[in-house]
Scaffold this motif. Structure first.
Motif, PDB file in Angstrom:
ATOM      1  N   VAL A 175       0.841  -1.201   0.000  1.00  0.00           N
ATOM      2  CA  VAL A 175       0.000   0.000   0.000  1.00  0.00           C
ATOM      3  C   VAL A 175       0.873   1.247   0.000  1.00  0.00           C
ATOM      4  N   ASP A 176       0.302   2.373  -0.457  1.00  0.00           N
ATOM      5  CA  ASP A 176       1.022   3.642  -0.394  1.00  0.00           C
ATOM      6  C   ASP A 176       0.640   4.395   0.872  1.00  0.00           C
ATOM      7  N   GLU A 177       1.167   5.618   1.034  1.00  0.00           N
ATOM      8  CA  GLU A 177       0.926   6.380   2.254  1.00  0.00           C
ATOM      9  C   GLU A 177      -0.551   6.682   2.470  1.00  0.00           C
ATOM     10  N   VAL A 178      -1.262   6.995   1.379  1.00  0.00           N
ATOM     11  CA  VAL A 178      -2.687   7.327   1.490  1.00  0.00           C
ATOM     12  C   VAL A 178      -3.474   6.111   1.973  1.00  0.00           C
ATOM     13  N   SER A 179      -3.228   4.960   1.354  1.00  0.00           N
ATOM     14  CA  SER A 179      -3.951   3.742   1.750  1.00  0.00           C
ATOM     15  C   SER A 179      -3.610   3.338   3.181  1.00  0.00           C
ATOM     16  N   LEU A 180      -2.338   3.511   3.551  1.00  0.00           N
ATOM     17  CA  LEU A 180      -1.937   3.180   4.915  1.00  0.00           C
ATOM     18  C   LEU A 180      -2.669   4.072   5.919  1.00  0.00           C
ATOM     19  N   THR A 181      -2.812   5.352   5.589  1.00  0.00           N
ATOM     20  CA  THR A 181      -3.528   6.299   6.461  1.00  0.00           C
ATOM     21  C   THR A 181      -5.010   5.947   6.542  1.00  0.00           C
ATOM     22  N   LEU A 182      -5.624   5.643   5.404  1.00  0.00           N
ATOM     23  CA  LEU A 182      -7.049   5.302   5.385  1.00  0.00           C
ATOM     24  C   LEU A 182      -7.333   4.020   6.151  1.00  0.00           C
ATOM     25  N   GLY A 183      -6.337   3.171   6.288  1.00  0.00           N
ATOM     26  CA  GLY A 183      -6.495   1.958   7.070  1.00  0.00           C
ATOM     27  C   GLY A 183      -6.682   2.231   8.555  1.00  0.00           C
ATOM     28  N   ARG A 184      -6.400   3.467   8.944  1.00  0.00           N
ATOM     29  CA  ARG A 184      -6.592   3.865  10.346  1.00  0.00           C
ATOM     30  C   ARG A 184      -7.764   4.828  10.468  1.00  0.00           C
ATOM     31  N   SER A 185      -8.753   4.656   9.578  1.00  0.00           N
ATOM     32  CA  SER A 185      -9.885   5.592   9.535  1.00  0.00           C
ATOM     33  C   SER A 185     -10.678   5.619  10.843  1.00  0.00           C
ATOM     34  N   ALA A 186     -10.772   4.472  11.523  1.00  0.00           N
ATOM     35  CA  ALA A 186     -11.516   4.447  12.791  1.00  0.00           C
ATOM     36  C   ALA A 186     -10.815   5.324  13.836  1.00  0.00           C
ATOM     37  N   GLU A 187      -9.479   5.234  13.893  1.00  0.00           N
ATOM     38  CA  GLU A 187      -8.728   6.071  14.832  1.00  0.00           C
ATOM     39  C   GLU A 187      -8.846   7.549  14.472  1.00  0.00           C
ATOM     40  N   ILE A 188      -8.835   7.821  13.169  1.00  0.00           N
ATOM     41  CA  ILE A 188      -8.955   9.209  12.713  1.00  0.00           C
ATOM     42  C   ILE A 188     -10.322   9.775  13.082  1.00  0.00           C
ATOM     43  N   ALA A 189     -11.369   8.967  12.880  1.00  0.00           N
ATOM     44  CA  ALA A 189     -12.732   9.409  13.211  1.00  0.00           C
ATOM     45  C   ALA A 189     -12.882   9.652  14.707  1.00  0.00           C
ATOM     46  N   ALA A 190     -12.275   8.771  15.522  1.00  0.00           N
ATOM     47  CA  ALA A 190     -12.351   8.947  16.980  1.00  0.00           C
ATOM     48  C   ALA A 190     -11.645  10.221  17.409  1.00  0.00           C
ATOM     49  N   PHE A 191     -10.477  10.487  16.799  1.00  0.00           N
ATOM     50  CA  PHE A 191      -9.754  11.718  17.126  1.00  0.00           C
ATOM     51  C   PHE A 191     -10.577  12.943  16.754  1.00  0.00           C
ATOM     52  N   ARG A 192     -11.183  12.910  15.556  1.00  0.00           N
ATOM     53  CA  ARG A 192     -11.973  14.055  15.101  1.00  0.00           C
ATOM     54  C   ARG A 192     -13.156  14.306  16.031  1.00  0.00           C
ATOM     55  N   ALA A 193     -13.790  13.238  16.492  1.00  0.00           N
ATOM     56  CA  ALA A 193     -14.934  13.388  17.398  1.00  0.00           C
ATOM     57  C   ALA A 193     -14.492  14.016  18.717  1.00  0.00           C
ATOM     58  N   GLN A 194     -13.353  13.550  19.236  1.00  0.00           N
ATOM     59  CA  GLN A 194     -12.817  14.117  20.479  1.00  0.00           C
ATOM     60  C   GLN A 194     -12.446  15.582  20.292  1.00  0.00           C
ATOM     61  N   ASP A 195     -11.765  15.843  19.190  1.00  0.00           N
ATOM     62  CA  ASP A 195     -11.303  17.206  18.925  1.00  0.00           C
ATOM     63  C   ASP A 195     -12.475  18.152  18.703  1.00  0.00           C
ATOM     64  N   GLN A 196     -13.539  17.663  18.042  1.00  0.00           N
ATOM     65  CA  GLN A 196     -14.696  18.514  17.803  1.00  0.00           C
ATOM     66  C   GLN A 196     -15.388  18.875  19.105  1.00  0.00           C
ATOM     67  N   ALA A 197     -15.390  17.913  20.066  1.00  0.00           N
ATOM     68  CA  ALA A 197     -15.991  18.203  21.371  1.00  0.00           C
ATOM     69  C   ALA A 197     -15.192  19.287  22.111  1.00  0.00           C
ATOM     70  N   LYS A 198     -13.851  19.270  21.921  1.00  0.00           N
ATOM     71  CA  LYS A 198     -13.002  20.256  22.603  1.00  0.00           C
ATOM     72  C   LYS A 198     -13.011  21.597  21.889  1.00  0.00           C
ATOM     73  N   ARG A 199     -13.049  21.552  20.531  1.00  0.00           N
ATOM     74  CA  ARG A 199     -12.910  22.779  19.746  1.00  0.00           C
ATOM     75  C   ARG A 199     -14.020  22.865  18.700  1.00  0.00           C
ATOM     76  N   PRO A 200     -15.256  22.974  19.131  1.00  0.00           N
ATOM     77  CA  PRO A 200     -16.364  22.976  18.150  1.00  0.00           C
ATOM     78  C   PRO A 200     -16.263  24.116  17.133  1.00  0.00           C
ATOM     79  N   TRP A 201     -15.632  25.229  17.534  1.00  0.00           N
ATOM     80  CA  TRP A 201     -15.502  26.368  16.624  1.00  0.00           C
ATOM     81  C   TRP A 201     -14.644  26.047  15.386  1.00  0.00           C
ATOM     82  N   ALA A 202     -13.788  25.048  15.522  1.00  0.00           N
ATOM     83  CA  ALA A 202     -12.905  24.706  14.402  1.00  0.00           C
ATOM     84  C   ALA A 202     -13.635  23.909  13.318  1.00  0.00           C
ATOM     85  N   TYR A 203     -14.853  23.438  13.649  1.00  0.00           N
ATOM     86  CA  TYR A 203     -15.617  22.609  12.723  1.00  0.00           C
ATOM     87  C   TYR A 203     -16.846  23.337  12.193  1.00  0.00           C
TER      88      TYR A 203
END
Length: 203
Positions: A175-203
């Motif tokens: 896989v390339d870098e993009v595919s490797l990153t997308l393979g961690r989509s669940a972790e990325i989504a969890a981070f975004r949810a946490q970050d949105q709760a902390k910084r709703p203005w950024a979203y």
């Protein structure tokens, strides 16, 4: 991308230092409409005579090295200009691994993205492999295992090497870098949810 786990095969000793990308694939072979057939220019300055005929003295033109899957080289393999065509030409020729004490940095990274494994071993160990290959007139096998990060010599000695963790994972999975990153989509989504709760203005 093409994956790589291990390869066993004939190793061709080209024990020169500073083999640069223009020697691996001369610039005139880069002017093309398709990448297919790029291996026709592989080591053309050494593999071919000035009249275009095959140079029988060059190792990849001699049996059994015409069937080489691995190249053995000295320091600073792949130095020079940053042309991705160099690992592409090697791979199309049938090479899966290059073993050398050191590599040009850009070439080293490009190998992982083109199904080719660059293996760094001390020159003393590379020379041991080359000596064993030459003693058998090339009719012997070397094994390179990316999963175990080992090289097994014709006599059965095992040498260890290390590859950058992310590049190693990419090549093992194909896989390339993009595919490797997308393979961690669940972790990325969890981070975004946490970050949105902390910084709703950024979203």
């Amino acid at each position: 991308m093409e994956s790589f786990v291990r390869v066993s095969g004939i190793a061709a000793p080209i024990m020169r230092i500073n083999i640069d990308t223009d020697q691996i694939i001369p610039a005139k072979y880069l002017v093309r409409t398709s990448e297919a057939g790029i291996s026709q220019g592989l080591f053309a300055g050494w593999r071919l005579r000035t009249d275009g005929s095959v140079n029988p003295d060059f190792i990849l033109n001699r049996e059994p090295y015409t069937r080489a899957r691995i190249i053995l080289a000295d320091r600073n393999f792949g130095c020079g200009s940053s042309r991705e065509a160099a690992p592409k030409a090697l791979r199309e020729w049938g090479i899966r691994a290059v073993i050398a004490p050191s590599f040009g940095g850009i070439f080293f990274n490009n190998c992982f993205r083109n199904g080719l494994l660059p293996v760094e071993l001390p020159i003393e160990q590379v020379q041991v492999i080359a000596d064993q290959v030459e003693a058998a007139d090339g009719e012997t096998e070397v094994t390179v295992d990316l999963e175990l990060e080992t090289v097994t010599t014709p006599s059965g000695e095992i040498f260890s090497f290390r590859s950058p963790a992310v590049l190693r994972q990419m090549l093992l999975q194909g896989v390339d870098e993009v595919s490797l990153t997308l393979g961690r989509s669940a972790e990325i989504a969890a981070f975004r949810a946490q970050d949105q709760a902390k910084r709703p203005w950024a979203y």
